[in-house]
Design a protein around this motif. Structure first.
Motif, short mmCIF file in Angstrom:
data_model
loop_
_atom_site.label_atom_id
_atom_site.label_comp_id
_atom_site.label_asym_id
_atom_site.label_seq_id
_atom_site.Cartn_x
_atom_site.Cartn_y
_atom_site.Cartn_z
N UNK A 156 54.82 55.35 -1.99
CA UNK A 156 55.96 55.30 -1.06
C UNK A 156 56.55 56.69 -0.86
N UNK A 157 56.71 57.44 -1.96
CA UNK A 157 57.30 58.77 -1.88
C UNK A 157 56.44 59.74 -1.07
N UNK A 158 55.13 59.65 -1.23
CA UNK A 158 54.25 60.62 -0.57
C UNK A 158 53.87 60.22 0.85
N UNK A 159 54.01 58.93 1.19
CA UNK A 159 53.55 58.48 2.50
C UNK A 159 54.66 58.08 3.47
N UNK A 160 55.87 57.87 2.97
CA UNK A 160 56.91 57.35 3.87
C UNK A 160 58.10 58.28 4.03
N UNK A 161 58.20 59.34 3.23
CA UNK A 161 59.32 60.27 3.41
C UNK A 161 58.78 61.67 3.68
N UNK A 162 59.64 62.51 4.22
CA UNK A 162 59.21 63.83 4.67
C UNK A 162 58.74 64.70 3.50
N UNK A 163 59.29 64.46 2.32
CA UNK A 163 58.87 65.24 1.15
C UNK A 163 57.36 65.12 0.92
N UNK A 164 56.83 63.95 1.13
CA UNK A 164 55.40 63.76 0.98
C UNK A 164 54.60 64.60 1.96
N UNK A 165 55.08 64.69 3.20
CA UNK A 165 54.41 65.54 4.20
C UNK A 165 54.50 67.01 3.80
N UNK A 166 55.64 67.38 3.21
CA UNK A 166 55.83 68.77 2.78
C UNK A 166 54.80 69.17 1.72
N UNK A 167 54.48 68.25 0.81
CA UNK A 167 53.50 68.57 -0.23
C UNK A 167 52.16 68.95 0.38
N UNK A 168 51.73 68.15 1.36
CA UNK A 168 50.45 68.44 2.02
C UNK A 168 50.53 69.75 2.80
N UNK A 169 51.67 70.01 3.42
CA UNK A 169 51.83 71.25 4.19
C UNK A 169 51.78 72.47 3.27
N UNK A 170 52.48 72.37 2.13
CA UNK A 170 52.51 73.49 1.18
C UNK A 170 51.11 73.73 0.62
N UNK A 171 50.39 72.66 0.30
CA UNK A 171 49.05 72.82 -0.23
C UNK A 171 48.04 73.28 0.81
N UNK A 172 48.23 72.83 2.06
CA UNK A 172 47.28 73.20 3.11
C UNK A 172 47.41 74.65 3.53
N UNK A 173 48.64 75.10 3.77
CA UNK A 173 48.85 76.49 4.19
C UNK A 173 50.29 76.90 3.83
N UNK A 174 50.48 77.47 2.63
CA UNK A 174 51.84 77.79 2.16
C UNK A 174 52.62 78.71 3.09
N UNK A 175 51.95 79.72 3.65
CA UNK A 175 52.66 80.67 4.52
C UNK A 175 53.19 79.98 5.76
N UNK A 176 52.37 79.10 6.35
CA UNK A 176 52.81 78.37 7.54
C UNK A 176 53.94 77.41 7.19
N UNK A 177 53.87 76.78 6.01
CA UNK A 177 54.93 75.87 5.59
C UNK A 177 56.25 76.60 5.44
N UNK A 178 56.20 77.80 4.89
CA UNK A 178 57.43 78.59 4.73
C UNK A 178 57.98 79.01 6.08
N UNK A 179 57.09 79.38 7.00
CA UNK A 179 57.52 79.79 8.34
C UNK A 179 58.17 78.62 9.09
N UNK A 180 57.77 77.39 8.76
CA UNK A 180 58.34 76.20 9.39
C UNK A 180 59.68 75.82 8.80
N UNK A 181 60.11 76.52 7.75
CA UNK A 181 61.40 76.21 7.14
C UNK A 181 61.33 75.19 6.02
N UNK A 182 60.13 74.85 5.56
CA UNK A 182 59.97 73.92 4.45
C UNK A 182 60.38 74.62 3.16
N UNK A 183 61.21 73.99 2.31
CA UNK A 183 61.62 74.61 1.04
C UNK A 183 60.46 74.63 0.04
#
Length: 304
Positions: A156-183
């Motif tokens: 539920x945590x990884x698939x239904x809330x934005x935090x779960x999307x952030x994990x994949x974004x950080x793992x996929x491309x950390x620099x892009x995640x930071x540029x998007x404003x993800x903590x």
């Protein structure tokens, strides 16, 4: 499994299936936490020692007269604190890789556990925890239902809330995640806290099976959990994987070990088999990423 059902008439019996599920419950729960760390291109080497320390904390609290709820909470909080230390030192200590801090806490937690327990197992756990090691419902051990509960919560945590999307974004491309404003920093810390929390839950399960806490629990658990995640199909390169991969990988390891025991294979050879399976899984992941890269280049060429 099909081959093993022919090689051993015991393999698919309800009792043996229940035994496999009970034996893999700890690995499965801890592997689910390890999975989140690996999604962010990290690794947590401290999970085994973290689990051992949490079990000792719980056993000592029970000896001091703590209730079942207090013992369970203490073990889970102990695991989460170690996870928080890992995450905070890695992120805000600006360490080049989590390997460094988690290797350090592996040693520190083991030393603290040995010191607190005076190098020995501490017998005794509350009845509510011992139930986890028994066949509770439909012939299944109570630990199976803990695994299901933890799995559903993390799903539920990884698939239904934005935090779960952030994990994949950080793992996929950390620099892009930071540029998007993800903590990014706090996302990383949170994954290590969850990994530590899962180690604490694993301590509760193992203490229930053994009716004890021990500083010797969790030996090579970090190897098993990493193997479970990678064998299940997640990527060491981050940003790819599903929680079910960790579950599948853990069950695969349990099946392999159970089968080797049923076939009377030497215990030392079992370590070799698990190591070979890890190498095959990692190389398959590398090959998959290489082939996908070639396909993307070819597709880009045709698009032009």
């Amino acid at each position: 499994m099909i081959v093993l059902s022919f090689l051993s008439p015991v393999f698919l019996t309800p009792r043996n299936v229940s035994n496999i599920l009970a034996q893999t419950a700890v690995i499965t729960v801890v592997a689910m936490g390890q999975h989140l760390v690996i999604l962010t291109r990290g690794v947590d080497l401290s999970v085994g020692s973290n689990l051992a320390l949490a079990s000792v904390v719980g056993a000592l609290l029970f000896q001091a007269g703590g209730s079942a709820i207090a013992v369970i909470v203490a073990m889970i909080v102990s695991g989460a604190v170690v996870g928080a230390v890992n995450g905070l030192f890695y992120v805000f200590g600006r360490l080049p890789h989590p390997f460094i801090i988690t290797l350090a806490t592996l040693s520190i937690c083991k030393g603290i556990a040995l010191q607190l327990a005076d190098g020995r197992a501490i017998p005794g756990m509350p009845e509510a925890i011992r139930v986890l090691g028994r066949n509770a419902v439909w012939g299944l051990p109570g630990s199976v239902f803990v695994v299901i509960g933890v799995g559903l919560l993390l799903l539920v945590l990884t698939r239904t809330i934005v935090w779960g999307r952030w994990i994949y974004a950080v793992g996929g491309r950390p620099e892009a995640a930071m540029a998007m404003g993800i903590p990014v920093n706090w996302v990383l810390v949170s994954t290590y806290v969850i990994s530590g929390t899962c180690a604490g839950i694993g301590a509760v399960i193992l203490a229930g099976r053994t009716d004890a806490g021990s500083p010797l629990f969790g030996n090579l658990l970090e190897l098993d959990t990493i193997a479970a995640v990678i064998i299940g199909g997640a990527s060491f390169l981050g940003g790819r994987g599903h929680l079910g991969h960790a579950v599948i990988g853990a069950i695969m390891i349990g099946v392999i070990r159970n089968a080797l025991n049923l076939l009377n294979v030497d215990i030392f050879f079992q370590l070799i088999v698990i190591g070979v399976v890890i190498v095959i899984a990692v190389e398959s992941d590398v090959l998959r990423n290489y082939l996908e890269g070639r396909v993307r280049v070819a597709q880009a060429g045709r698009a032009r």
